[in-house]
Design an enzyme around this catalytic site. Structure first.
Site, PDB file in Angstrom:
ATOM      1  N   ASP A   1       0.821  -1.218   0.000  1.00 49.32           N
ATOM      2  CA  ASP A   1       0.000   0.000   0.000  1.00 49.32           C
ATOM      3  C   ASP A   1       0.855   1.269   0.000  1.00 49.32           C
ATOM      4  O   ASP A   1       2.063   1.222   0.232  1.00 49.32           O
ATOM      5  CB  ASP A   1      -0.873   0.051   1.264  1.00 49.32           C
ATOM      6  CG  ASP A   1      -1.969  -1.004   1.242  1.00 49.32           C
ATOM      7  OD1 ASP A   1      -2.004  -1.803   0.278  1.00 49.32           O
ATOM      8  OD2 ASP A   1      -2.770  -1.037   2.192  1.00 49.32           O
ATOM      9  N   ASP A   2       0.162   2.377  -0.212  1.00 49.67           N
ATOM     10  CA  ASP A   2       0.680   3.742   0.008  1.00 49.67           C
ATOM     11  C   ASP A   2       1.692   4.235  -1.017  1.00 49.67           C
ATOM     12  O   ASP A   2       2.158   5.367  -0.919  1.00 49.67           O
ATOM     13  CB  ASP A   2       1.291   3.904   1.417  1.00 49.67           C
ATOM     14  CG  ASP A   2       0.260   3.734   2.525  1.00 49.67           C
ATOM     15  OD1 ASP A   2      -0.931   3.552   2.179  1.00 49.67           O
ATOM     16  OD2 ASP A   2       0.625   3.764   3.700  1.00 49.67           O
TER      17      ASP A   2
ATOM     18  N   HIS B   1      -5.714   2.814  -3.799  1.00 45.69           N
ATOM     19  CA  HIS B   1      -5.740   2.966  -2.343  1.00 45.69           C
ATOM     20  C   HIS B   1      -6.328   4.334  -1.981  1.00 45.69           C
ATOM     21  O   HIS B   1      -5.978   4.896  -0.959  1.00 45.69           O
ATOM     22  CB  HIS B   1      -4.305   2.818  -1.818  1.00 45.69           C
ATOM     23  CG  HIS B   1      -4.194   2.624  -0.320  1.00 45.69           C
ATOM     24  ND1 HIS B   1      -5.014   1.796   0.386  1.00 45.69           N
ATOM     25  CD2 HIS B   1      -3.335   3.169   0.581  1.00 45.69           C
ATOM     26  CE1 HIS B   1      -4.665   1.829   1.678  1.00 45.69           C
ATOM     27  NE2 HIS B   1      -3.653   2.676   1.822  1.00 45.69           N
TER      28      HIS B   1
ATOM     29  N   HIS C   1      -5.393   9.001   0.725  1.00 43.42           N
ATOM     30  CA  HIS C   1      -5.442   8.226   1.962  1.00 43.42           C
ATOM     31  C   HIS C   1      -6.527   8.703   2.908  1.00 43.42           C
ATOM     32  O   HIS C   1      -6.368   8.725   4.128  1.00 43.42           O
ATOM     33  CB  HIS C   1      -4.080   8.237   2.676  1.00 43.42           C
ATOM     34  CG  HIS C   1      -3.796   6.937   3.374  1.00 43.42           C
ATOM     35  ND1 HIS C   1      -4.192   6.680   4.654  1.00 43.42           N
ATOM     36  CD2 HIS C   1      -3.199   5.810   2.951  1.00 43.42           C
ATOM     37  CE1 HIS C   1      -3.823   5.456   4.990  1.00 43.42           C
ATOM     38  NE2 HIS C   1      -3.220   4.895   3.972  1.00 43.42           N
TER      39      HIS C   1
ATOM     40  N   HIS D   1       3.750  -2.203   3.107  1.00 43.61           N
ATOM     41  CA  HIS D   1       3.702  -0.826   2.601  1.00 43.61           C
ATOM     42  C   HIS D   1       4.938  -0.520   1.772  1.00 43.61           C
ATOM     43  O   HIS D   1       6.049  -0.864   2.176  1.00 43.61           O
ATOM     44  CB  HIS D   1       3.562   0.156   3.769  1.00 43.61           C
ATOM     45  CG  HIS D   1       2.247  -0.010   4.490  1.00 43.61           C
ATOM     46  ND1 HIS D   1       2.066  -0.975   5.458  1.00 43.61           N
ATOM     47  CD2 HIS D   1       1.064   0.623   4.342  1.00 43.61           C
ATOM     48  CE1 HIS D   1       0.811  -0.911   5.892  1.00 43.61           C
ATOM     49  NE2 HIS D   1       0.185   0.051   5.226  1.00 43.61           N
TER      50      HIS D   1
HETATM   51 NI    NI Z   1      -2.482   2.991   3.587  1.00 42.65          NI
END
Ligand code: NI
Length: 491
Positions: free
Chosen positions: A299-300, A351, A355, A442
């Site tokens: 993610d991210d 995603h 955020h 991540h």
């Molecule tokens: Ni995240």
């Protein structure tokens, strides 16, 4: 000798005559009433069959028959309503789609339009006589979604130009619901349409003169209301404008179609194609559905320094993973690592844009998060995300109902963001991950990259490293929009 009639006899005869008179009189009155009723009834039948005759109408106005007859040929019956007043003759037709709850809704929506127009007549009595027709077209998009396009047409006895207004309603036939525009499009829809329609008009011979006028700019302002009349088909969406709204009223109602490839990024994909959810099509070569597999997810990102190290490790063992990118990080500067991930067969998921905690947003804002991310992905890598991971894993009913992508969470949490310790992350994966798991990491920390460099060669000895979509396909799961998936073990 002629017998003289006696008085009592005379009286009796007169009474008999009187009785007969009353009897025939009554009979005549009855017959007349019956005839009158029949005539009125026949007249009404004739009127409802073909024409509406406004009082003192000009000849040209005497046949206001329903012109969207094609709607009837599609096998759908329709309901109608005819009403005459001092001011107008009104004919209304609305569809009957078979199901009671659905039909009640259709009737309410049609009569809502009529109520508004009748009120407007009550407010200004004494004008020209009018023939008002509300008719409809059915525009089916697919088995689940259909638009009812209402045409409200007003013709006037004083020769004033015909008014043609359009109203549309989108129905989900499967769930018996009307779907408001704000649930179809992302928040940027009004802005997009305003730009699109103005550019389109500038290229139209009949419109380009008007394109700069105040009235035109008002009609194409970047607000939901301005582009609220829409029908949907697999080719795209059609936007309608009332007569006189964009151009002179004599040009009639105007419409234009925005192709699906231009608009689909701003809208719930399942409306154009309910089967657009990830399909269990053919498995990519080299995946054995009977052998164990794990889906690593990151993610991210995108974040190039970490992303490239993860991709290096995957490339060395012929593995793949899924990257859930943040829209705001998808740009020219990160295009390289995104394109490389795609070229290696990795899956690109969304995603959100920045955020956001989706459970704190309105439906339109949730839309915006994903449509903006898709727009950036399309620009940079020519892809849009088929699946999403909600930030913080936070999901509520609004999110589920709103997103047009399957939702992917996880079954193994490495807590890499917390420990920032490659050893701990590696241990967590090697001890806990098993067949069918989705592992959360991540793409932000060098410690995560380091853990991957240790773990990926080891995992590859026992497991196939696949994307989330491949994992679901291998296990025969057809992912659906708004549903949550967190692992997929063998059945
Ligand atoms: Ni995240």
């Amino acid at each position: 000798m002629k017998r003289m009639m006696q008085l009592p006899e005379l009286l009796m005869r007169k009474r008999r005559r009187d009785r007969a008179g009353v009897f025939f009189g009554c009979l005549l009155a009855l017959c007349c009433t019956a005839l009158l009723v029949t005539a009125v009834w026949l007249g009404m039948q004739a009127a409802s069959r073909q024409t509406l005759r406004p009082p003192e109408a000009k000849p040209a106005l005497q046949t206001a028959d329903f012109q969207f007859a094609a709607a009837l040929e599609s096998g759908n019956t329709s309901e109608s309503l005819i009403r005459f007043t001092e001011q107008y003759a009104l004919g209304v037709r609305y569809p009957d789609l078979g199901e009671e709850k659905m039909n009640r809704m259709l009737r309410e929506d049609a009569l809502g339009i009529v109520d508004a127009v009748e009120q407007s007549y009550r407010k200004r009595p004494g004008g020209a006589h009018a023939v008002i027709t509300l008719d409809y077209e059915l525009v089916p998009c697919n088995e689940q979604y259909t638009t009812v396009v209402y045409h409200l047409i007003q013709d006037f006895s004083d020769g004033a130009p015909r008014q043609h207004q359009v109203r549309t309603f989108l129905y989900d036939l499967k769930h018996g619901q009307r779907i408001p525009l704000e649930k179809v499009f992302a928040a940027s829809y009004p802005e997009f349409m305003s730009r699109y329609v103005r550019e389109w008009a500038a290229g139209q011979e009949t419109l380009k003169e008007l394109a700069g006028t105040d009235a035109f700019l008002e009609a194409t302002r970047a607000e939901w209301e301005a582009f609220s009349r829409v029908s949907y088909s697999t080719e795209g969406i059609t936007v309608y404008f009332d007569a006189g709204q964009l151009a002179d009223v004599s040009q009639g109602m105007l419409k234009l179609t925005v192709p699906a490839e231009e608009i689909s990024m701003l809208m719930r994909r399942d409306i154009l194609d309910p089967a657009s959810s990830v399909q269990p099509d053919q498995l990519p070569e080299g995946i054995d559905p009977n052998k164990p597999m794990i889906a690593l997810t990151f993610d991210d990102g995108p974040y190039t320094p970490v992303g490239n190290r993860i991709l290096d490790a995957l490339e060395q063992v012929g593995g793949r993973a899924t990257f859930f990118y943040l829209g705001e990080r998808v740009h020219e500067g990160t295009a390289g690592v995104i394109q490389r991930a795609k070229a290696l067969g990795c899956e690109i998921g969304s995603h959100s844009y920045d955020h956001a905690n989706l459970t704190k947003l309105e439906a339109s804002e949730i839309w915006d998060q994903f449509s903006r991310t898709d727009q950036n992905l399309k620009k940079v890598a020519g892809v849009t995300a088929d699946i999403l991971r909600p930030p913080f894993g936070a999901v509520n009913d609004t999110v589920k109902e709103t997103v047009a992508k399957p939702i992917v969470t996880w079954s193994v949490d490495t807590l890499d963001w917390k420990s920032r310790d490659a050893e701990k992350i590696a241990k967590e994966i090697l001890e806990n991950a098993k067949d069918g798991d989705i592992v959360l990491m991540h793409e932000l920390y060098p410690s995560t990259a380091e853990a991957c460099e240790q773990v990926i060669p080891k995992l590859a000895e026992e497991y196939q490293l696949v994307t989330v979509k491949e994992l679901m396909q291998a296990r025969g799961i057809q992912m659906q929009n708004g549903k949550i998936y967190y692992r997929a073990g063998k059945k």
